[in-house]
Write a protein that holds these residues in place. Structure first.
Motif, mmCIF file in Angstrom:
data_model
loop_
_atom_site.group_PDB
_atom_site.id
_atom_site.type_symbol
_atom_site.label_atom_id
_atom_site.label_comp_id
_atom_site.label_asym_id
_atom_site.label_seq_id
_atom_site.Cartn_x
_atom_site.Cartn_y
_atom_site.Cartn_z
ATOM 1 N N MET A 178 35.815 74.426 30.022
ATOM 2 C CA MET A 178 37.100 74.912 29.541
ATOM 3 C C MET A 178 38.086 73.750 29.492
ATOM 4 O O MET A 178 38.136 72.928 30.389
ATOM 5 C CB MET A 178 37.599 76.006 30.480
ATOM 6 C CG MET A 178 39.036 76.361 30.343
ATOM 7 S SD MET A 178 39.585 77.648 29.223
ATOM 8 C CE MET A 178 38.534 79.006 29.449
ATOM 9 N N ILE A 179 38.859 73.720 28.460
ATOM 10 C CA ILE A 179 39.918 72.723 28.304
ATOM 11 C C ILE A 179 41.209 73.351 28.792
ATOM 12 O O ILE A 179 41.515 74.493 28.465
ATOM 13 C CB ILE A 179 40.045 72.295 26.832
ATOM 14 C CG1 ILE A 179 38.728 71.683 26.358
ATOM 15 C CG2 ILE A 179 41.194 71.321 26.646
ATOM 16 C CD1 ILE A 179 38.659 71.485 24.867
ATOM 17 N N LYS A 180 41.958 72.606 29.591
ATOM 18 C CA LYS A 180 43.212 73.110 30.147
ATOM 19 C C LYS A 180 44.377 72.380 29.488
ATOM 20 O O LYS A 180 44.247 71.242 29.062
ATOM 21 C CB LYS A 180 43.243 72.885 31.650
ATOM 22 C CG LYS A 180 42.097 73.534 32.389
ATOM 23 C CD LYS A 180 42.080 73.085 33.844
ATOM 24 C CE LYS A 180 40.757 73.432 34.461
ATOM 25 N NZ LYS A 180 39.890 72.293 34.641
ATOM 26 N N MET A 181 45.523 73.045 29.447
ATOM 27 C CA MET A 181 46.753 72.434 28.952
ATOM 28 C C MET A 181 47.854 72.644 29.973
ATOM 29 O O MET A 181 47.992 73.733 30.524
ATOM 30 C CB MET A 181 47.181 73.072 27.629
ATOM 31 C CG MET A 181 46.244 72.822 26.479
ATOM 32 S SD MET A 181 46.848 73.587 24.960
ATOM 33 C CE MET A 181 48.201 72.503 24.546
ATOM 34 N N THR A 182 48.635 71.596 30.215
ATOM 35 C CA THR A 182 49.790 71.735 31.092
ATOM 36 C C THR A 182 50.897 72.473 30.348
ATOM 37 O O THR A 182 50.852 72.617 29.121
ATOM 38 C CB THR A 182 50.318 70.362 31.536
ATOM 39 O OG1 THR A 182 50.818 69.677 30.383
ATOM 40 C CG2 THR A 182 49.235 69.530 32.224
ATOM 41 N N ASN A 183 51.893 72.925 31.092
ATOM 42 C CA ASN A 183 53.043 73.585 30.470
ATOM 43 C C ASN A 183 53.736 72.659 29.472
ATOM 44 O O ASN A 183 54.206 73.108 28.418
ATOM 45 C CB ASN A 183 54.036 74.055 31.528
ATOM 46 C CG ASN A 183 53.523 75.231 32.313
ATOM 47 O OD1 ASN A 183 52.657 75.967 31.846
ATOM 48 N ND2 ASN A 183 54.047 75.419 33.510
ATOM 49 N N ASP A 231 47.880 66.917 28.602
ATOM 50 C CA ASP A 231 49.264 66.919 29.054
ATOM 51 C C ASP A 231 50.120 66.282 27.968
ATOM 52 O O ASP A 231 49.615 65.604 27.071
ATOM 53 C CB ASP A 231 49.383 66.135 30.364
ATOM 54 C CG ASP A 231 50.706 66.353 31.082
ATOM 55 O OD1 ASP A 231 51.501 67.234 30.672
ATOM 56 O OD2 ASP A 231 50.959 65.647 32.076
ATOM 57 N N PHE A 232 51.414 66.493 28.059
ATOM 58 C CA PHE A 232 52.376 65.816 27.195
ATOM 59 C C PHE A 232 53.381 65.147 28.111
ATOM 60 O O PHE A 232 54.021 65.812 28.928
ATOM 61 C CB PHE A 232 53.091 66.794 26.250
ATOM 62 C CG PHE A 232 53.971 66.098 25.252
ATOM 63 C CD1 PHE A 232 53.436 65.582 24.089
ATOM 64 C CD2 PHE A 232 55.321 65.931 25.490
ATOM 65 C CE1 PHE A 232 54.241 64.927 23.160
ATOM 66 C CE2 PHE A 232 56.132 65.277 24.586
ATOM 67 C CZ PHE A 232 55.589 64.775 23.413
ATOM 68 N N VAL A 233 53.478 63.823 28.004
ATOM 69 C CA VAL A 233 54.372 63.085 28.887
ATOM 70 C C VAL A 233 55.487 62.423 28.084
ATOM 71 O O VAL A 233 55.295 62.031 26.938
ATOM 72 C CB VAL A 233 53.611 62.013 29.704
ATOM 73 C CG1 VAL A 233 52.608 62.656 30.637
ATOM 74 C CG2 VAL A 233 52.914 61.027 28.808
ATOM 75 N N VAL A 234 56.636 62.330 28.726
ATOM 76 C CA VAL A 234 57.777 61.617 28.176
ATOM 77 C C VAL A 234 58.015 60.434 29.100
ATOM 78 O O VAL A 234 58.221 60.611 30.296
ATOM 79 C CB VAL A 234 59.032 62.525 28.120
ATOM 80 C CG1 VAL A 234 60.225 61.749 27.603
ATOM 81 C CG2 VAL A 234 58.760 63.755 27.271
ATOM 82 N N ALA A 235 57.934 59.235 28.528
ATOM 83 C CA ALA A 235 58.083 58.020 29.328
ATOM 84 C C ALA A 235 58.883 56.989 28.548
ATOM 85 O O ALA A 235 59.066 57.120 27.336
ATOM 86 C CB ALA A 235 56.710 57.452 29.690
ATOM 87 N N LEU A 236 59.349 55.965 29.244
ATOM 88 C CA LEU A 236 60.110 54.902 28.582
ATOM 89 C C LEU A 236 59.286 54.209 27.509
ATOM 90 O O LEU A 236 59.807 53.793 26.482
ATOM 91 C CB LEU A 236 60.567 53.868 29.615
ATOM 92 C CG LEU A 236 61.629 54.341 30.611
ATOM 93 C CD1 LEU A 236 61.901 53.252 31.635
ATOM 94 C CD2 LEU A 236 62.911 54.712 29.882
ATOM 95 N N GLU A 237 57.972 54.091 27.745
ATOM 96 C CA GLU A 237 57.092 53.408 26.789
ATOM 97 C C GLU A 237 56.812 54.258 25.563
ATOM 98 O O GLU A 237 56.288 53.780 24.578
ATOM 99 C CB GLU A 237 55.750 53.054 27.439
ATOM 100 C CG GLU A 237 55.842 52.224 28.694
ATOM 101 C CD GLU A 237 56.087 53.074 29.942
ATOM 102 O OE1 GLU A 237 55.625 54.226 30.012
ATOM 103 O OE2 GLU A 237 56.760 52.579 30.847
ATOM 104 N N GLY A 238 57.121 55.534 25.641
ATOM 105 C CA GLY A 238 56.875 56.445 24.523
ATOM 106 C C GLY A 238 56.383 57.785 25.023
ATOM 107 O O GLY A 238 55.947 57.921 26.158
#
Length: 106
Positions: A1-6, A78-85
């Motif tokens: 199963m593939i999971k996704m974060t909020n 996951d989807f991340v927001v970071a300074l690098e992008g």
């Protein structure tokens, strides 16, 4: 199963709601290439293909073809927001190696 974060679910919902083309889910595939041997490919899709497995997370549908499903089993998106992008990341227990950008694995 593939999971996704909020965060990933919310990013896909936003992308679907603002898409100029009709979309009902996110297609994730694995293709040969990238700097580590395989690369993740993603894009909005209107409907599943005949050989897709459909996985739903909080109202978001993932379309995964049968060839990619085995390589993605147990993966967390996951989807991340970071300074690098900002962008999607993959925590894949099936990968033996990965590149520094996180978009390909071996």
């Amino acid at each position: 199963m593939i999971k996704m974060t909020n965060n990933a679910v919310n990013a896909v919902k936003h992308a679907i709601s603002t898409s100029a083309q009709p979309a009902s889910g996110l297609r994730i595939t694995v293709e040969a290439g990238g700097c580590a041997g395989f690369k993740y490919m993603m894009g909005l899709a209107d409907e599943p293909k005949p050989d897709d497995t459909v996985i739903e997370h909080d109202g978001v549908k993932l379309f995964v073809d049968n060839n990619s499903h085995e390589q993605l089993a147990g993966t967390t998106v996951d989807f991340v927001v970071a300074l690098e992008g900002s962008g999607f990341t993959f925590e894949n227990p099936n990968s033996r190696s990965s590149c520094s950008c996180g978009k390909s694995f071996g």
